[in-house]
Write an enzyme that holds these catalytic residues in place. Structure first.
Site, PDB file in Angstrom:
ATOM      1  N   LYS A  77       0.802  -1.239   0.001  1.00  0.00           N
ATOM      2  CA  LYS A  77       0.109  -0.142   0.311  1.00  0.00           C
ATOM      3  C   LYS A  77       0.471   0.983   0.261  1.00  0.00           C
ATOM      4  O   LYS A  77       2.242   1.553   0.238  1.00  0.00           O
ATOM      5  CB  LYS A  77      -0.528  -0.129   1.382  1.00  0.00           C
ATOM      6  CG  LYS A  77      -2.115   0.874   1.516  1.00  0.00           C
ATOM      7  CD  LYS A  77      -3.030   0.881   2.086  1.00  0.00           C
ATOM      8  CE  LYS A  77      -4.081   1.678   3.126  1.00  0.00           C
ATOM      9  NZ  LYS A  77      -5.144   1.645   4.002  1.00  0.00           N
TER      10      LYS A  77
ATOM     11  N   SER B 257     -10.023   1.356   3.306  1.00  0.00           N
ATOM     12  CA  SER B 257      -8.933   2.501   1.455  1.00  0.00           C
ATOM     13  C   SER B 257      -7.743   1.947   0.895  1.00  0.00           C
ATOM     14  O   SER B 257      -6.686   1.709   0.143  1.00  0.00           O
ATOM     15  CB  SER B 257      -8.086   2.960   2.888  1.00  0.00           C
ATOM     16  OG  SER B 257      -6.939   3.290   2.957  1.00  0.00           O
TER      17      SER B 257
ATOM     18  N   SER C 107      -9.872  -0.775   7.073  1.00  0.00           N
ATOM     19  CA  SER C 107      -9.824  -0.299   5.394  1.00  0.00           C
ATOM     20  C   SER C 107      -8.647  -1.300   4.985  1.00  0.00           C
ATOM     21  O   SER C 107      -8.560  -1.774   3.426  1.00  0.00           O
ATOM     22  CB  SER C 107      -8.784   0.657   5.139  1.00  0.00           C
ATOM     23  OG  SER C 107      -9.290   1.859   5.297  1.00  0.00           O
TER      24      SER C 107
END
Lengths: 95, 498
Positions: B86, B161, B185
């Site tokens: 990420k 997310s 997330s």
């Protein structure tokens, strides 16, 4: 509780975030809706309940006081948006 | 019958623990596997937009180094395995943006601890995955680099997310990736993309070098296509870190060795507060069927569990997380790094840098937090939220006094259409109703695939007691072996490389 445009401008000022008039109006509407949802909390009785700041109870974590090498100046300055020789350049803080 | 060696592309389709066996038996090199991953990731990008940066050159260098290690026998479980990271996790010398214009071009001078550990283990980093800006969002639409698409239906969101990390694993670009979970997330995108996602116990994994959003809530954790792979990656990143004073000095168990206990005898609670109004019927059916599988395989299911303060978790979260964010994001002043606007005075320059550098959702949360912490409102909002947080923690602790696991839906809905909720913040926030309470309490939790509703994946959430990741993984592994839902793949999976 609905917010006013002035309150939104005050919050934006505290947060140092510049907003256009359009953005102020939209933020007022959206923030007011969200704040209304927060009123749910009033139905919970927290008399005598201590606050939780984080969920794993660690306190006063210490480390040995030993010196370590710092990154060199050029490495640190490489990410700065405006540099003047060995310095970061900023607008005058005092007029 | 002759056994033909698998092509690198076919090996890429396997879970990471199988890829590792192929690497060790020299059936494939890390370079060949990495080339296959890069080719597939690149080919899929036009449809998915799962990555912000693809690091071809670095990845191939890492693969060659891994091959040298594999030849010498000095291997760790993840040596030579391609992984996605990420773009909230600092990677030394590799652009790290948090999906924000504020950090476009920013190259960290350090690796975050988690990446440093994986580097040490010889993992191969194929790129930095897309996310909602600063991890604030539930759809990966709030990215300055465009939205990520769901491999099950390209018109739909992957969740967020950590949507890029979930989408690339679901599509077979990589078998493993890392996300962060502040309010869901990791788990919600895992649910919406039909894969496994694990949020570790608060403190289980170091946060050092992870771009900060809400420091009392967030954890780094793995995405994988099965529990065994999640165990592998969690084992590689967990542990105390002197650089993160909130990391827990608790020994890291051998998660892989503890996978095989089955479901029999597990005391499972089903807390009714998570079956919320407005939950999609298809999601409810899939979750009920999953609970039945636990029951049929020897788990002791208790449906009388109640956590009465859980409905307060959403407002508690949207006070605490933005408050912490407003403090954490105060560092972006356009001076030492990040976006800087041009203006006449220092204050104008700072306000314009932040006004233009941050996207709409980030500004919204900064305002919420600034408001909640401001004079006159602190007691009514922030302090009150912290006290209700205590109630929620106590209720979870009480539930785990007599249960090993709680089972709930992970998301009240399947993947929704791109654009459907992006202009309605409250509707977007409601996506995380089932995941947020767990971050408030600090417990570990997973989402695992448990079926489909209208052709889209549904996630079952497993919540465990503090540091009981082995129990979660054991249950996830057994359930996966029984139902095989983890083997179902979208039509988009793999195949797009030549």
């Amino acid at each position: 509780m609905p917010l006013t445009d002035d309150e939104v401008r005050h919050i934006a000022r505290l947060a140092r975030v510049g907003l256009s008039d359009d953005e102020v109006a939209r933020a007022r509407e959206q923030l007011s809706t969200i704040l209304e949802h927060f009123e749910l909390l009033n139905s919970y009785d927290v008399e005598g309940v201590p606050p939780t700041a984080q969920s794993f109870d660690l306190a006063n974590v210490e480390r040995d006081d030993v010196s370590r090498e710092s990154p060199d100046r050029d490495t640190l300055l490489a990410n700065a948006p405006r540099v003047d020789g060995p310095y970061v350049r900023v607008r005058a803080v005092l007029e | 019958m002759t056994t033909e060696a698998l092509r690198p592309d076919a090996i890429l389709d396997l879970p990471a623990h199988e890829q590792a066996k192929q690497l060790r038996s020299s059936a494939v090199t890390s370079r060949a596997l990495t080339e296959a991953a890069l080719a597939r990731v690149r080919a899929q990008e036009t449809s998915l937009n799962a990555y912000i940066t693809i690091t071809d050159t670095e990845a191939l260098e890492q693969a060659d180094a891994a091959d040298a290690r594999l030849r010498s026998g000095n291997v760790a479980p993840l040596t030579g395995i391609p992984i996605g990271v990420k773009d909230l996790l600092s990677t030394k010398g590799v652009e790290t943006t948090a999906a924000s214009n504020m950090l476009r071009g920013f190259k960290p001078i350090i690796d975050c601890t988690v990446v440093a550990k994986l580097r040490e283990a010889g993992a191969v980093f194929v790129g930095k995955t897309n996310l909602d800006e600063f991890a604030m969002g539930s759809s990966t639409e709030h990215s300055a680099y465009g939205a990520t698409h769901n491999p099950w239906d390209l018109e739909r969101v992957p969740g967020g997310s950590s949507g890029g990390s979930a989408a690339t694993v679901a599509a077979g670009g990589v078998a493993l990736s890392l996300g962060t979970d502040t309010g869901g997330s990791i788990r919600q995108p895992a649910a919406l993309c039909g894969i496994v996602g694990l949020k570790p116990t608060y403190g289980r994994v170091s946060r050092f070098g992870v771009i900060a959003f809400a420091s009392s809530l967030e954890q780094v954790g793995p995405f994988a296509r099965d529990a065994e792979d999640a165990a592998l990656l969690l084992g590689a990143i967990a542990g105390v870190d002197p650089q993160d004073a909130t990391s827990a000095p608790v020994p890291v168990p051998d998660y892989t060795a503890l996978l095989f206990g089955g479901l029999a005898g597990l005391r499972v609670g089903v807390p009714r507060e998570f079956f919320v109004d407005g939950m999609e019927p298809g999601v409810r059916d899939a979750v009920e069927a999953a609970i039945k599988v636990f029951e049929d395989n020897g788990a002791i299911v208790d449906r009388d569990v109640t956590l009465p303060s859980v409905p307060a978790a959403l407002p508690v979260y949207y006070i605490i997380a933005p408050s912490e964010a407003s403090a954490n994001l105060a560092r972006y002043d356009g001076v030492k790094y990040g976006y800087r606007a041009e203006a006449e005075t220092m204050w104008d320059e700072m306000e314009q840098s932040r006004g233009r550098g941050f996207g709409a959702e980030v500004k919204r949360r900064i305002f919420l937090g600034t408001y909640a912490l401001s004079a006159g409102y602190y007691d009514a909002y922030y302090l009150k939220a912290q006290k209700v947080r205590t109630l929620i923690r106590r209720e979870f602790a009480a539930a785990f006094a007599s249960h090993d696991l709680l089972l709930t839906p992970c998301s009240p809905n399947v993947a929704f259409k791109l654009g459907e909720k992006v202009d309605d913040p409250l509707a977007m926030y409601l996506n995380d109703l089932c995941t947020i309470p767990v971050n408030i309490a600090g417990n570990p939790a997973m989402s695992i695939p448990c079926g489909f509703a209208e052709g889209l994946p549904v996630g079952l959430q497993l919540i465990g007691d503090m540091f009981s990741e082995p129990t979660l993984l054991r249950a996830a592994h057994a359930y996966g072996e029984i139902t095989k839902f983890q083997e179902r793949r979208p039509a988009f999976f793999g195949g797009h490389s030549s």
